[in-house]
Write an enzyme that holds these catalytic residues in place. Structure first.
Site, mmCIF file in Angstrom:
data_model
loop_
_atom_site.group_PDB
_atom_site.id
_atom_site.type_symbol
_atom_site.label_atom_id
_atom_site.label_comp_id
_atom_site.label_asym_id
_atom_site.label_seq_id
_atom_site.Cartn_x
_atom_site.Cartn_y
_atom_site.Cartn_z
ATOM 1 N N GLY A 179 -11.126 1.720 12.493
ATOM 2 C CA GLY A 179 -10.598 2.188 13.781
ATOM 3 C C GLY A 179 -11.657 2.624 14.785
ATOM 4 N N ARG B 182 -11.894 15.840 7.540
ATOM 5 C CA ARG B 182 -12.645 16.184 6.319
ATOM 6 C C ARG B 182 -14.074 16.595 6.662
ATOM 7 N NH1 ARG B 182 -11.096 10.778 3.028
ATOM 8 N NH2 ARG B 182 -9.351 10.474 4.434
ATOM 9 N N ARG C 278 -2.574 -2.172 -3.404
ATOM 10 C CA ARG C 278 -3.792 -1.404 -3.176
ATOM 11 C C ARG C 278 -3.731 -0.166 -4.077
ATOM 12 N NH1 ARG C 278 -5.288 2.886 1.373
ATOM 13 N NH2 ARG C 278 -7.428 3.183 0.730
ATOM 14 N N HIS D 7 -13.022 2.838 -0.150
ATOM 15 C CA HIS D 7 -13.040 1.785 0.893
ATOM 16 C C HIS D 7 -13.727 0.507 0.384
ATOM 17 C CE1 HIS D 7 -13.131 5.271 4.016
ATOM 18 N NE2 HIS D 7 -11.888 4.823 3.921
ATOM 19 N N PHE E 283 -10.572 10.127 17.793
ATOM 20 C CA PHE E 283 -11.759 9.969 18.638
ATOM 21 C C PHE E 283 -11.420 9.648 20.091
ATOM 22 C CE2 PHE E 283 -15.816 10.190 16.224
ATOM 23 C CZ PHE E 283 -15.262 10.762 15.099
ATOM 24 N N GLU F 21 -8.369 -5.344 5.032
ATOM 25 C CA GLU F 21 -8.197 -5.024 3.608
ATOM 26 C C GLU F 21 -7.015 -5.770 2.996
ATOM 27 O OE1 GLU F 21 -9.386 -0.550 2.991
ATOM 28 O OE2 GLU F 21 -8.800 -0.843 5.062
ATOM 29 N N ASN G 274 0.877 -1.172 0.000
ATOM 30 C CA ASN G 274 0.000 0.000 0.000
ATOM 31 C C ASN G 274 0.914 1.221 0.000
ATOM 32 O OD1 ASN G 274 -1.778 2.045 0.508
ATOM 33 N ND2 ASN G 274 -2.684 1.138 2.339
HETATM 34 P P1 AMP Z 1 -8.332 3.801 10.838
HETATM 35 O O1 AMP Z 1 -8.259 4.923 9.840
HETATM 36 O O2 AMP Z 1 -9.334 2.748 10.494
HETATM 37 O O3 AMP Z 1 -6.976 3.235 11.187
HETATM 38 O O4 AMP Z 1 -8.887 4.478 12.193
HETATM 39 C C1 AMP Z 1 -8.100 5.399 12.916
HETATM 40 C C2 AMP Z 1 -8.975 6.119 13.910
HETATM 41 O O5 AMP Z 1 -9.610 5.192 14.787
HETATM 42 C C3 AMP Z 1 -8.185 7.033 14.848
HETATM 43 O O6 AMP Z 1 -7.984 8.291 14.279
HETATM 44 C C4 AMP Z 1 -9.112 7.113 16.029
HETATM 45 O O7 AMP Z 1 -9.968 8.208 15.842
HETATM 46 C C5 AMP Z 1 -9.940 5.853 16.007
HETATM 47 N N1 AMP Z 1 -9.687 4.969 17.149
HETATM 48 C C6 AMP Z 1 -8.707 4.069 17.312
HETATM 49 N N2 AMP Z 1 -8.805 3.465 18.524
HETATM 50 C C7 AMP Z 1 -9.883 4.016 19.154
HETATM 51 C C8 AMP Z 1 -10.520 3.826 20.420
HETATM 52 N N3 AMP Z 1 -10.049 2.947 21.308
HETATM 53 N N4 AMP Z 1 -11.608 4.586 20.707
HETATM 54 C C9 AMP Z 1 -12.084 5.493 19.821
HETATM 55 N N5 AMP Z 1 -11.525 5.703 18.602
HETATM 56 C C10 AMP Z 1 -10.452 4.979 18.268
#
Ligand code: AMP
Length: 396
Positions: free
Chosen positions: A330, A240, A90, A179, A283, A383, A7
């Site tokens: 996430g 965003r 990817r 996605h 978050f 993925e 990726n």
């Molecule tokens: P991703 O782009 O799928 O890797 O998701 C990343 C995002 O998941 C991070 O910016 C966080 O906002 C969120 N995230 C990861 N762990 C947690 C958690 N334990 N509680 C709430 N949000 C989370």
């Protein structure tokens, strides 16, 4: 059969080497800060993470550093390049050219190149990754797996914007969706989980991560999705804006004396829950700030929940109901708060949340109480595994 999944981003290269007999990850890692200075993080399945500062002036050097790590006497997992049987890339944008994964040929590279115009941040580094791989791993078959391919089944009523039709004809301005690999994977898993044939299930998959999108999957096909011409449309995201009134763009340009590019940058990088809260795009930080009494963090989260719930509502209408709503990525996998608050809007459908199951992590689970009008599931996405499976199926 070992498949290398790549990726390639503008300054990073993420990789996983997967042994497809048993689908075990042998090693994974990331080359970061390509073109700046360079760092490699490499994790073999049976060993400790290895981190090194390595000069990475370009992507070819990064592919070389990754190969050195995979072949390393101490941290490596293979003894020669020939143990990599195929490479799966990817690729973010396949436009209207690609509706499925394909073996990479000169023609395919030209197709990916044609989409650089509509994915200027993503497709050029994807192509560089392909070329670096061809150079350093000659003769190993390569496959392109597109984020947009799963959504090529959208009907015209879902993908057309109500602009003069000539802009669709001249510039291919339409909804593409992103996605796709994740929506495909979690929708397939969800159909299995609820025991319904994939080609007869109606599923709403919510990929909530740094980027976030929702997809309506009807009878195994994507029929609508929230991201559009670019990954800026749809939900409120980390940085965003998602959907806004398009008139805001020229208004901001006049008021702030800035260019269209500047506004685009604000909408992509300074908006979303970060822009609303002024706290963070993450978050975990937002939930902590809300608990500490930060009002703007609280409202940013409320805007996020509301938009996710309204989009689920749209897809309930689009598909005339659904068998399940699925959370992934996430935030979707890790935030009980987000799932609970979104489900609150679905109470009129008899949706109730089992808080013990909502607190689980990293497992496929149903979080709704028995008898719920719609079942709500959590399905961790993967993925890389989809890319490896497609690659195996194509070159196998
Ligand atoms: P991703 O782009 O799928 O890797 O998701 C990343 C995002 O998941 C991070 O910016 C966080 O906002 C969120 N995230 C990861 N762990 C947690 C958690 N334990 N509680 C709430 N949000 C989370």
């Amino acid at each position: 059969m070992n498949i290398l999944v790549l990726n390639c981003g503008s300054s990073s290269l993420k990789y996983q080497l997967i042994d497809m007999n048993g689908e075990n990850v042998l090693a994974k890692g990331i080359c970061e800060r390509i073109g700046i200075d360079g760092r490699l993080k490499h994790s073999p399945a049976d060993g400790d993470e290895f981190v090194a500062d390595v000069a990475l002036p370009d992507h070819t050097e990064a592919v070389g550093a990754m190969l050195d790590a995979l072949l390393d006497k101490e941290h490596g997992v293979i003894s020669e390049i020939g143990e990599i049987n195929a490479i799966g890339h990817r690729i973010v944008h396949g436009g209207e050219y690609f509706s499925a994964s394909v073996v990479i040929t000169e023609d395919v590279k030209r197709g990916i190149e044609k989409c650089c115009d509509i994915a200027p941040l993503h497709n050029p580094p994807n192509l560089v990754g392909i070329e670096a791989s061809e150079k350093l791993m000659p003769g190993i078959p390569q496959v392109a797996v597109f984020d947009t391919a799963f959504h090529q089944t959208l009907p015209p009523k879902a993908y057309l914007y109500a602009l003069p039709y000539e802009y669709y004809e001249k510039y291919k301005i339409r909804k593409y969706g992103f996605h796709g690999t994740s929506h495909r994977y979690v929708s397939e898993r969800a159909a299995q989980f609820i025991g319904k044939p994939y080609d007869r299930a109606k599923l709403i998959t919510c990929h909530l991560g740094g980027g976030a999108s929702i997809c309506a999957v009807e009878n195994g096909k994507s029929v609508d999705t929230t991201m559009g011409f670019t990954p800026l449309e749809g939900l409120v995201m980390g940085t965003r804006s998602g959907d806004i009134d398009p008139a805001v763009i020229s208004y901001l340009m006049q008021k702030e004396h800035i260019s269209a590019k500047d506004v685009e940058n604000i909408l992509n990088k300074k908006s979303g829950v970060l822009g609303l809260s002024g706290v963070s795009s993450d978050f975990r930080d937002l939930e902590a700030a809300k608990d500490a009494g930060n009002e703007r963090a609280k409202i940013a989260l409320e805007v996020f929940f509301y938009k996710v719930a309204k989009s689920i509502g749209e897809y309930l209408v689009a598909m005339n109901g659904a068998d399940a709503v699925v959370f992934t990525a996430g935030i979707g996998e890790n935030s009980p708060l987000v799932r609970r608050e979104v489900c609150r809007y679905l109470a009129f459908l008899g949706v109730g949340v089992d808080e013990a199951r909502n607190a689980l992590r990293g497992v496929e689970t149903e979080i709704t109480t028995p008898g719920s009008g719609i079942r709500v599931l959590v399905v961790p996405t993967n993925e890389e595994l989809v890319i490896a499976r497609d690659t195996l199926a194509i070159v196998g």
